[in-house]
Design a protein around this motif. Structure first.
Motif, mmCIF file in Angstrom:
data_model
loop_
_atom_site.group_PDB
_atom_site.id
_atom_site.type_symbol
_atom_site.label_atom_id
_atom_site.label_comp_id
_atom_site.label_asym_id
_atom_site.label_seq_id
_atom_site.Cartn_x
_atom_site.Cartn_y
_atom_site.Cartn_z
ATOM 1 N N TYR A 146 0.844 -1.201 0.000
ATOM 2 C CA TYR A 146 0.000 0.000 0.000
ATOM 3 C C TYR A 146 0.877 1.249 0.000
ATOM 4 O O TYR A 146 1.686 1.453 0.896
ATOM 5 C CB TYR A 146 -0.946 0.018 1.202
ATOM 6 N N LEU A 205 1.008 4.856 0.702
ATOM 7 C CA LEU A 205 0.245 5.809 1.506
ATOM 8 C C LEU A 205 0.114 7.160 0.819
ATOM 9 O O LEU A 205 -0.947 7.784 0.862
ATOM 10 C CB LEU A 205 0.910 5.964 2.880
ATOM 11 N N GLY A 263 -2.210 6.643 -2.130
ATOM 12 C CA GLY A 263 -3.497 6.092 -1.710
ATOM 13 C C GLY A 263 -3.950 4.924 -2.558
ATOM 14 O O GLY A 263 -5.131 4.792 -2.865
ATOM 15 N N GLN A 264 -3.002 4.041 -2.931
ATOM 16 C CA GLN A 264 -3.384 2.896 -3.751
ATOM 17 C C GLN A 264 -2.429 1.722 -3.536
ATOM 18 O O GLN A 264 -1.312 1.884 -3.063
ATOM 19 C CB GLN A 264 -3.389 3.271 -5.229
ATOM 20 N N THR A 313 -9.529 2.464 10.758
ATOM 21 C CA THR A 313 -9.425 1.908 9.415
ATOM 22 C C THR A 313 -7.943 1.597 9.186
ATOM 23 O O THR A 313 -7.076 2.115 9.902
ATOM 24 C CB THR A 313 -9.907 2.906 8.347
ATOM 25 N N GLN A 372 -6.155 2.598 6.749
ATOM 26 C CA GLN A 372 -5.535 3.867 6.341
ATOM 27 C C GLN A 372 -5.144 4.679 7.573
ATOM 28 O O GLN A 372 -4.037 5.195 7.674
ATOM 29 C CB GLN A 372 -6.513 4.660 5.472
ATOM 30 N N ASN A 373 -6.068 4.774 8.525
ATOM 31 C CA ASN A 373 -5.820 5.531 9.746
ATOM 32 C C ASN A 373 -4.711 4.895 10.575
ATOM 33 O O ASN A 373 -3.829 5.583 11.101
ATOM 34 C CB ASN A 373 -7.113 5.649 10.558
ATOM 35 N N ASP A 415 -10.304 -2.011 0.461
ATOM 36 C CA ASP A 415 -10.448 -0.564 0.624
ATOM 37 C C ASP A 415 -9.928 -0.174 2.007
ATOM 38 O O ASP A 415 -10.596 -0.406 3.017
ATOM 39 C CB ASP A 415 -11.913 -0.175 0.456
ATOM 40 N N VAL A 416 -8.731 0.405 2.063
ATOM 41 C CA VAL A 416 -8.115 0.754 3.345
ATOM 42 C C VAL A 416 -8.842 1.892 4.050
ATOM 43 O O VAL A 416 -8.686 2.056 5.258
ATOM 44 C CB VAL A 416 -6.620 1.112 3.176
ATOM 45 N N ASP A 417 -9.633 2.672 3.303
ATOM 46 C CA ASP A 417 -10.404 3.761 3.911
ATOM 47 C C ASP A 417 -11.672 3.257 4.600
ATOM 48 O O ASP A 417 -12.228 3.945 5.447
ATOM 49 C CB ASP A 417 -10.793 4.804 2.864
ATOM 50 N N ARG A 418 -12.127 2.071 4.220
ATOM 51 C CA ARG A 418 -13.372 1.537 4.794
ATOM 52 C C ARG A 418 -13.166 0.343 5.713
ATOM 53 O O ARG A 418 -13.910 0.165 6.669
ATOM 54 C CB ARG A 418 -14.329 1.131 3.675
#
Length: 200
Positions: free
Chosen positions: A48, A50, A53-54, A108, A110-111, A138-141
């Motif tokens: 990932y 960062l 974002g992908q 998440t 991402q967080n 989906d790292v945001d969800r």
């Protein structure tokens, strides 16, 4: 391993072949390797990014059916710092990982990876922990939990895909330093997550 001087270091290919590849769909393995040169320590196909974002696919990806993810202490070409705290030694990334989960027990992905990196940077460490995985998600969800939320297999091609041949001696092989005791790092990670699960 204890015989690393005669038998060599444990490499990421061996970890993938032994722990990752055999896992069936519907099984999750979460690992934390807070050791030097551990960025792609389980040879997972997706890293990932960062900043962008992908997910970025490895040049020669090694896909498996299981839902496997690795939080590594640093990038492949970096070292992971050891720190002292409250009379105990430990890894800087591990301390930041635990602090991030205390701050937010259900972040998440991402967080979580973002918070770990921010804490390390704030404390003056230059290492950049990585998140690698066997399945895109989906790292945001997706919320980081040890007891729920297994990603089903979405990969149609299982195994190693060789797109580029490397010259002998240039192939990616991970040396985890300090005697290469990766098995201990994996077991320690599993024990640590068991303890985390009982805390949260």
């Amino acid at each position: 391993p204890i015989d690393y001087k005669s038998a060599g270091q444990v490499c990421d290919d061996e970890i993938w072949g032994t722990l990752v590849y055999p896992l069936p769909s519907g099984v999750r393995l979460t690992s934390v390797m807070d050791c030097c040169h551990s960025g792609t320590g389980m040879d997972l196909p997706l890293d990932y990014n960062l900043k962008r974002g992908q997910w970025v696919e490895d040049v020669n990806p090694a896909y498996s059916r299981g839902d496997v993810m690795l939080f590594s202490g640093c990038e492949d070409d970096q070292t992971s710092a050891d720190v002292q705290g409250k009379g105990q030694a430990g890894g800087a990334m591990t301390q930041s990982f635990l602090a991030a989960l205390k701050e937010n027990p259900y972040p998440t992905f991402q967080n979580l990876i973002g918070t770990i990196r921010k804490q390390l940077k704030r404390r003056g460490f230059t290492q950049r922990p990585q998140l690698t995985a066997s399945q895109r998600f989906d790292v945001d969800r997706r919320v980081f939990m040890l007891h729920d939320g297994i990603e089903p297999n979405k990969t149609t091609q299982i195994g190693r895909l060789q797109r580029k041949k490397f010259k002998k001696g240039k192939a990616k092989k991970m040396d985890f330093g300090g005697g290469g005791d990766v098995a201990l790092a994996v077991v320690a990670g599993a024990i640590g997550f068991s303890l985390l699960d009982s805390l949260f």
